[in-house]
Design a protein around this motif. Structure first.
Motif, mmCIF file in Angstrom:
data_model
loop_
_atom_site.group_PDB
_atom_site.id
_atom_site.type_symbol
_atom_site.label_atom_id
_atom_site.label_comp_id
_atom_site.label_asym_id
_atom_site.label_seq_id
_atom_site.Cartn_x
_atom_site.Cartn_y
_atom_site.Cartn_z
ATOM 1 N N LEU A 36 -62.364 -26.340 41.730
ATOM 2 C CA LEU A 36 -61.968 -26.163 43.127
ATOM 3 C C LEU A 36 -63.107 -26.467 44.095
ATOM 4 O O LEU A 36 -64.278 -26.361 43.746
ATOM 5 C CB LEU A 36 -61.493 -24.722 43.364
ATOM 6 N N THR A 37 -62.728 -26.802 45.298
ATOM 7 C CA THR A 37 -63.684 -26.978 46.384
ATOM 8 C C THR A 37 -63.321 -26.001 47.506
ATOM 9 O O THR A 37 -62.128 -25.787 47.769
ATOM 10 C CB THR A 37 -63.668 -28.426 46.930
ATOM 11 N N PRO A 38 -64.300 -25.421 48.166
ATOM 12 C CA PRO A 38 -64.011 -24.522 49.289
ATOM 13 C C PRO A 38 -63.251 -25.213 50.414
ATOM 14 O O PRO A 38 -62.677 -24.538 51.281
ATOM 15 C CB PRO A 38 -65.408 -24.092 49.768
ATOM 16 N N MET A 39 -63.232 -26.546 50.409
ATOM 17 C CA MET A 39 -62.551 -27.294 51.455
ATOM 18 C C MET A 39 -61.041 -27.318 51.269
ATOM 19 O O MET A 39 -60.296 -27.647 52.206
ATOM 20 C CB MET A 39 -63.100 -28.729 51.499
ATOM 21 N N ASP A 40 -60.565 -26.983 50.067
ATOM 22 C CA ASP A 40 -59.144 -27.071 49.770
ATOM 23 C C ASP A 40 -58.386 -25.884 50.359
ATOM 24 O O ASP A 40 -58.903 -24.757 50.415
ATOM 25 C CB ASP A 40 -58.940 -27.114 48.251
ATOM 26 N N LEU A 41 -57.144 -26.109 50.783
ATOM 27 C CA LEU A 41 -56.325 -25.046 51.368
ATOM 28 C C LEU A 41 -56.101 -23.898 50.382
ATOM 29 O O LEU A 41 -56.050 -22.732 50.773
ATOM 30 C CB LEU A 41 -54.977 -25.621 51.827
ATOM 31 N N THR A 42 -55.970 -24.232 49.101
ATOM 32 C CA THR A 42 -55.781 -23.190 48.092
ATOM 33 C C THR A 42 -56.991 -22.261 48.032
ATOM 34 O O THR A 42 -56.848 -21.037 47.913
ATOM 35 C CB THR A 42 -55.514 -23.819 46.712
ATOM 36 N N PHE A 77 -66.565 -25.853 42.333
ATOM 37 C CA PHE A 77 -66.880 -24.737 41.432
ATOM 38 C C PHE A 77 -65.739 -24.570 40.439
ATOM 39 O O PHE A 77 -64.612 -25.019 40.674
ATOM 40 C CB PHE A 77 -67.112 -23.439 42.212
ATOM 41 N N PHE A 78 -66.048 -23.933 39.315
ATOM 42 C CA PHE A 78 -65.050 -23.716 38.266
ATOM 43 C C PHE A 78 -64.396 -22.350 38.455
ATOM 44 O O PHE A 78 -65.070 -21.364 38.775
ATOM 45 C CB PHE A 78 -65.693 -23.809 36.885
ATOM 46 N N ALA A 79 -63.088 -22.324 38.261
ATOM 47 C CA ALA A 79 -62.333 -21.084 38.394
ATOM 48 C C ALA A 79 -61.332 -20.986 37.242
ATOM 49 O O ALA A 79 -61.102 -21.961 36.515
ATOM 50 C CB ALA A 79 -61.617 -21.043 39.742
ATOM 51 N N LYS A 80 -60.752 -19.824 37.085
ATOM 52 C CA LYS A 80 -59.766 -19.615 36.028
ATOM 53 C C LYS A 80 -58.712 -18.634 36.512
ATOM 54 O O LYS A 80 -58.930 -17.900 37.486
ATOM 55 C CB LYS A 80 -60.431 -19.063 34.766
ATOM 56 N N MET A 81 -57.590 -18.635 35.825
ATOM 57 C CA MET A 81 -56.563 -17.641 36.126
ATOM 58 C C MET A 81 -56.628 -16.524 35.105
ATOM 59 O O MET A 81 -56.523 -16.768 33.897
ATOM 60 C CB MET A 81 -55.161 -18.252 36.145
ATOM 61 N N ASN A 82 -56.810 -15.304 35.590
ATOM 62 C CA ASN A 82 -56.659 -14.113 34.752
ATOM 63 C C ASN A 82 -55.176 -13.758 34.742
ATOM 64 O O ASN A 82 -54.620 -13.326 35.752
ATOM 65 C CB ASN A 82 -57.492 -12.950 35.299
ATOM 66 N N ILE A 83 -54.552 -13.957 33.601
ATOM 67 C CA ILE A 83 -53.087 -13.866 33.506
ATOM 68 C C ILE A 83 -52.614 -12.406 33.482
ATOM 69 O O ILE A 83 -53.123 -11.582 32.711
ATOM 70 C CB ILE A 83 -52.601 -14.600 32.249
ATOM 71 N N SER A 84 -51.627 -12.122 34.315
ATOM 72 C CA SER A 84 -51.023 -10.787 34.365
ATOM 73 C C SER A 84 -49.618 -10.768 33.776
ATOM 74 O O SER A 84 -49.206 -9.789 33.159
ATOM 75 C CB SER A 84 -50.947 -10.286 35.811
ATOM 76 N N HIS A 85 -48.874 -11.854 33.977
ATOM 77 C CA HIS A 85 -47.464 -11.863 33.580
ATOM 78 C C HIS A 85 -47.044 -13.291 33.243
ATOM 79 O O HIS A 85 -47.506 -14.245 33.874
ATOM 80 C CB HIS A 85 -46.597 -11.325 34.734
ATOM 81 N N ILE A 86 -46.155 -13.415 32.252
ATOM 82 C CA ILE A 86 -45.725 -14.742 31.798
ATOM 83 C C ILE A 86 -44.211 -14.778 31.611
ATOM 84 O O ILE A 86 -43.627 -13.917 30.942
ATOM 85 C CB ILE A 86 -46.388 -15.122 30.441
ATOM 86 N N TYR A 87 -43.583 -15.770 32.208
ATOM 87 C CA TYR A 87 -42.186 -16.104 31.944
ATOM 88 C C TYR A 87 -42.147 -17.472 31.259
ATOM 89 O O TYR A 87 -42.912 -18.370 31.606
ATOM 90 C CB TYR A 87 -41.391 -16.232 33.242
ATOM 91 N N VAL A 88 -41.217 -17.621 30.307
ATOM 92 C CA VAL A 88 -40.977 -18.924 29.689
ATOM 93 C C VAL A 88 -39.479 -19.193 29.703
ATOM 94 O O VAL A 88 -38.684 -18.339 29.297
ATOM 95 C CB VAL A 88 -41.498 -18.974 28.234
ATOM 96 N N LEU A 89 -39.106 -20.358 30.183
ATOM 97 C CA LEU A 89 -37.717 -20.806 30.115
ATOM 98 C C LEU A 89 -37.689 -22.027 29.212
ATOM 99 O O LEU A 89 -38.164 -23.100 29.587
ATOM 100 C CB LEU A 89 -37.193 -21.162 31.506
ATOM 101 N N ASP A 90 -37.183 -21.846 27.993
ATOM 102 C CA ASP A 90 -37.157 -22.960 27.042
ATOM 103 C C ASP A 90 -35.811 -23.112 26.344
ATOM 104 O O ASP A 90 -35.687 -23.859 25.383
ATOM 105 C CB ASP A 90 -38.281 -22.817 26.020
ATOM 106 N N TYR A 91 -34.801 -22.367 26.841
ATOM 107 C CA TYR A 91 -33.463 -22.472 26.249
ATOM 108 C C TYR A 91 -32.467 -21.824 27.199
ATOM 109 O O TYR A 91 -32.862 -21.209 28.197
ATOM 110 C CB TYR A 91 -33.419 -21.795 24.869
#
Length: 244
Positions: free
Chosen positions: A129-135, A212-226
């Motif tokens: 990521l860059t600090p310039m990005d809206l995210t 800079f490098f960032a990561k997602m600390n996962i809290s919850h997961i949904y999967v739609l595969d069927y």
């Protein structure tokens, strides 16, 4: 024998020799052409056999194209989740906007991702990521985010004629917090290799943008595969699973 008769005999011999030589040359040429055609057809047959018989899928992104095994069975939901995250080169990330015109609205963006080099899967989505990005602006105010990835990114759904919205074209929806990876840490070195090895262009992005490098600390997961609706995947089960 007169000299005239002798000369005539030599002429006949030379003519017969020339005809024989021409016939041999023609026969050799025919054999060469037939051989060339047979070899070419053999190569085509081998190529078609390998191509038509190839199992697996590929994901093309930027300058890279990576081949992967076929997806796991749909009932192995945690494994499907790990599979999608590992083969995905990018995802859609939604944050809470701080931009004046859309403040408070969900704001979706596309980010290049990697949970590890091709041969290593961690299940952790890393990003650059860059600090310039809206995210990045949004994350300074609120680190909560949602991340979506889909098998439509590979050629799997296309080969099977599945629309990207079809439940058979599996997707994962992750919620959690996006945090900066500690500078100078072993994890930062891993994140760099994970991203740069699969997104070579990143190494050439302008340093003045203060990436800079960032990561997602996962809290919850949904999967739609069927069919039948999305499944909840326990985070521990997700990290315990293997993608293949």
């Amino acid at each position: 024998m007169s000299k005239a008769a002798e000369a005539e005999g030599y002429d006949r011999l030379e003519e017969a020799y020339s005809r024989t030589k021409a016939a041999r040359a023609k026969r050799t040429k025919c054999i060469f052409i037939i051989g060339y055609v047979l070899v070419t057809l053999s190569f085509v047959a081998v190529f078609m056999t390998l191509y038509m018989g190839r199992r697996g899928v590929y994901v093309a992104s930027g300058a890279s194209k990576t081949y992967w095994p076929d997806p796991p069975p749909h009932d192995q939901v945690a494994k499907v989740a790990r599979y999608i995250v590992h083969i995905s080169e990018w995802g859609s990330i939604a944050t809470f906007s701080v931009a004046p015109m859309i403040e408070g609205f969900p704001f979706a963006n596309i980010l290049s991702l990697s949970d590890g080099p091709v041969e290593v899967s961690t299940g952790i989505p890393y990003m650059y990521l860059t600090p310039m990005d809206l995210t990045s602006h949004d994350l300074k105010n609120d680190t909560r985010a949602s991340l979506s990835m889909s098998e439509a990114q590979s050629d799997y759904c296309h080969k099977n004629k599945y629309d990207p919205e079809s439940p058979l074209c599996a997707r994962i929806l992750i919620t959690g917090h996006i945090v900066k990876v500690e500078e100078g840490s072993a994890e930062e070195a891993f994140a760099k290799n994970a991203l740069f090895s699969r997104h070579p262009e990143m190494s050439e992005w302008p340093q003045g943008h203060h990436w800079f490098f960032a990561k997602m600390n996962i809290s919850h997961i949904y999967v739609l595969d069927y069919f039948g609706g999305a499944s909840v995947v326990n985070v521990k089960d997700y990290f315990d699973a293997e993608p293949f």
